[in-house]
Design an enzyme around this catalytic site. Structure first.
Site: not given
Ligand SMILES: Cc1cc2nc3c(=O)[nH]c(=O)nc-3n(C[C@H](O)[C@H](O)[C@H](O)COP(=O)(O)OP(=O)(O)OC[C@H]3O[C@@H](n4cnc5c(N)ncnc54)[C@H](O)[C@@H]3O)c2cc1C
Length: 651
Positions: A298, A59, A344, A280, A57, A449, A54
């Site tokens: 948002s 990863g 929320r 949400h 943010l 959350r 991943g």
């Molecule tokens: C529309 C929206 C708006 C949001 N706004 C906010 C906000 O303003 N503030 C806030 O705090 N949170 C917000 N959130 C929540 C937040 O964006 C997410 O919780 C956070 O970005 C998740 O980050 P992450 O790095 O954990 O995962 P992700 O960003 O989902 O990244 C997952 C990564 O894993 C990889 N991956 C997944 N499965 C596999 C696999 N099997 N093999 C290889 N690679 C894989 C993908 O390619 C990707 O690179 C929002 C969410 C949404 C949906």
């Protein structure tokens, strides 16, 4: 039903504990742990390999920081560029307790708000650490050049998010995730150039390799060529995001899935609180049967937008023709202390309640107004454009309505999953050597959350927590070299190949998407905003039947050795079909309401979630029970020494 056993749906196993969190004063626990953990000297770091799944943010920040530390990092993701991870969609902002507004914020208040917001189902030690490192994240990101909004004096600006009475949310218009991800991506690419990080785009992890009880690698599929590859390492980090798409319709990117976490679960990693899902309150309502994605508006909009419905049932007048005296600003009325900025879970249920009363607006009565008329009058249109311009544009493009002229129509939708792979204070799962960061783990948000806390957690995990804790594990490494011919590796590869073959050879009549959509309906109906014992039992039966049908009648065209998106989706849906059942079992066994988990049988007189701390103040960590076996529940007791456990109130 008997305690611990609902008609054989699950078994109860031994309790578990987080043995890594130090005791002592809360404010000293993190520094105590950092000091007590073993270190790896720089010249030994370069001998060790870490796989990171991943580049969101969590990863990207983890990969960049571990690379900078000198480890050999290999990173996999299924998109074409790290910048396309779902994190890019985050809109509203990121919390930190810097107290720039001098409005009473502190580490302790952020800690308190987060534990209370999560309805007392998270760990004190973890949440305090999150609050403690939150300020460092902002400093790091400013140093990277993230263009956070600034106020007139040049200092970083803040706004408010739900469930708090201070302004601690840092933001870059409505594109905070994008800007933060560009920063983390730059940091990652810097390491790519330095030779410490290697990235593999369009690769999907389909199995975890466990050798002698330790996570030692992954099996991935090259999504372009279809080739199955084995990658081995000293440790594996999952940063694979959340699983909201089990509901089919959610605000998540279409590709988000549970496969990486689920494969780890099937290899022995416990999965915690799977039923804790965030719905949400402010999303664009569903518009039709053919829709495959929902759009978030948002939470930051609730700083200035006012939420209301008509006082009278079935009032279909144009909203601008409904005088203030005939409107119900129901959040401001019921929760005067927090008003439109209640958490929320509370705002979502309140919206559902007024719609159930027949006062919802728009097609099907499944909507409430989010109105900016007062804000435009008070602040001027230019100020509203500056704060929320891109969100307003997005709303107009999707609905064809101009939110500067008419109120937005919004309705709750699935958005985030608090549940995830169980990790200890070191972010290590129950499989030694397997670490889990960001939304993929369950760590910090309890049963609900708070807004702007996911970005905080993902970056705290990736930039600050994991790079410290993983050293303790790797200080025992490098571990004995594993050969690709090792039986455990061969078995993992065979598992992947057999599964692909099974999916391709069925050649049934139903498309993968039709199964996914039906699963989503079942989950929303039976394990959605309101859950009941009967509904959940029915949901489990339906999911089981659907899973049987899937394996008997799914139609996946194309071949394994080529680009095959139907095959990719089929594998993900197969995992969702197993996860969905566990979510229902988890929701069924937790006979209390807490945060986003609302059991209709457990509510206060005025319809709020009623916790049962005597019986349920624990993390439910589930062990895979085999394809036809019952999952095993391990309880991790939650202890509150610094916060009084009490009924949440936002009135
Ligand atoms: C529309 C929206 C708006 C949001 N706004 C906010 C906000 O303003 N503030 C806030 O705090 N949170 C917000 N959130 C929540 C937040 O964006 C997410 O919780 C956070 O970005 C998740 O980050 P992450 O790095 O954990 O995962 P992700 O960003 O989902 O990244 C997952 C990564 O894993 C990889 N991956 C997944 N499965 C596999 C696999 N099997 N093999 C290889 N690679 C894989 C993908 O390619 C990707 O690179 C929002 C969410 C949404 C949906």
């Amino acid at each position: 039903m008997t305690d611990g056993l609902i008609d054989g749906l699950y078994r109860e196993g031994e309790p578990i504990a987080d043995t890594k969190a130090p005791g002592g004063p809360l404010a000293e626990r993190w520094s105590t742990r950092v000091f007590s953990g073993h270190l790896v000297s720089p010249n030994n770091r370069r001998k060790q390999k870490i796989i990171v799944i991943g580049t969101g943010l969590a990863g990207a920040s983890a990969g960049a920081t571990l690379g900078e530390a000198g480890y050999q990092v290999t990173s996999f993701f299924f998109q074409d560029s790290p910048r396309r991870a779902h994190s890019i969609a985050a809109q509203g902002g990121i919390n930190a307790s810097k107290n720039y507004r001098n409005d009473g914020d502190s580490t302790h208040r952020l800690f308190y708000d987060t534990v209370k917001g999560g309805d007392f189902r998270s760990r004190e030690s973890n949440v305090y650490r999150l609050a403690e490192v939150s300020g460092n994240i902002i400093d790091q990101c400013v140093a990277q050049g993230i263009p956070f909004a600034r106020e007139y004096g040049g200092l970083l600006d803040n706004r408010s998010f739900g469930g708090v009475q201070v302004s601690r949310t840092f933001y870059a218009r409505g594109q905070t995730g994008q800007q933060l991800l560009l920063g983390a991506y730059q940091a990652l690419e810097r390491q790519v150039a330095a030779g410490t990080v290697t990235t593999h785009n369009r690769h999907e992890m389909l199995e975890l390799v466990v050798v002698d009880g330790r996570a030692r690698g992954v099996i991935v599929r090259d999504l372009v060529t279809g080739e199955i590859e084995t990658h081995l390492a000293d440790a594996v980090v999952l940063a694979s995001g959340g699983y909201s798409n089990v509901f089919y319709l959610s605000t998540n990117a279409m590709g988000c899935n549970v496969t990486a976490s689920w494969r780890a679960h099937r290899q022995g990693a416990l999965f915690a609180n799977p039923c804790f899902t965030q719905i949400h309150p402010t999303c664009i309502p569903v518009s039709g049967e053919y829709q495959s994605k929902l759009t978030l508006m948002s939470e930051s909009l609730r700083n200035d937008g006012r939420i209301w419905v008509p006082l009278a049932e079935g009032d279909t007048r144009n909203p601008r023709d409904i005088p203030a005296s005939e409107r119900d600003y129901y959040l401001e009325r019921a929760y005067p202390a927090f008003g439109n900025l209640v958490p929320r879970d509370i705002a979502s249920r309140a919206a559902k309640r007024v719609c159930d009363e027949g006062r919802g607006v728009g097609p099907g009565g499944l909507g409430v107004y989010l109105d900016f008329a007062d804000a435009i009058e008070r602040l001027g249109r230019d100020a509203v454009v500056a704060k929320y311009g891109n969100l307003f544009d997005m709303y107009r493009q999707i609905t064809g309505e101009d939110p500067y002229q008419v109120p937005m129509r919004i309705y709750p939708a699935v958005h985030y999953t608090m549940g995830g792979v169980w990790v200890d204070y070191d972010l290590q799962s129950t499989i030694p050597g397997l670490f889990v960061v960001g939304e993929a783990n369950f760590s910090d948000h309890g049963a609900n959350r708070l807004g702007a806390s996911a970005l905080m957690q993902g970056l705290a995990d990736g930039y600050f927590v994991l790079p410290n804790t993983i050293n303790d594990y790797l200080s025992a490494g490098p571990f004995e070299k594993v050969d690709a011919a090792h039986p455990a590796v061969v078995e993992a590869v065979t598992n992947v190949q057999d599964r692909i073959q099974a999916l391709l050879s069925t050649r049934g009549t139903r498309s993968v998407d039709s199964f996914h959509k039906e699963l989503g309906h079942i989950m929303w109906e039976h394990c959605g905003m309101e859950r009941t014992e009967d509904g959940l039992l029915e949901g489990i039966e339906k999911i089981r039947a659907l899973r049987r049908e899937f394996w008997a009648d799914v139609r996946v065209l194309g071949e394994a050795g080529e680009l095959n998106q139907a095959l990719e989706r089929a594998g993900r849906v197969a995992d969702f079909l197993e996860l969905g059942e566990l979510m229902c079992i988890d929701a069924l066994h937790r006979r209390e309401s807490c945060g986003g988990h609302f059991r209709a049988e457990s509510q206060t007189e005025d319809g709020e979630a009623l916790r049962n701390d005597e019986e349920f103040a624990y993390v439910a960590a589930w062990q895979w029970g085999g394809r036809d076996g019952a999952p095993v529940l391990h309880k991790e007791a939650l202890h509150y020494e610094n916060i009084e456990l009490k009924q949440r109130s936002y009135k």
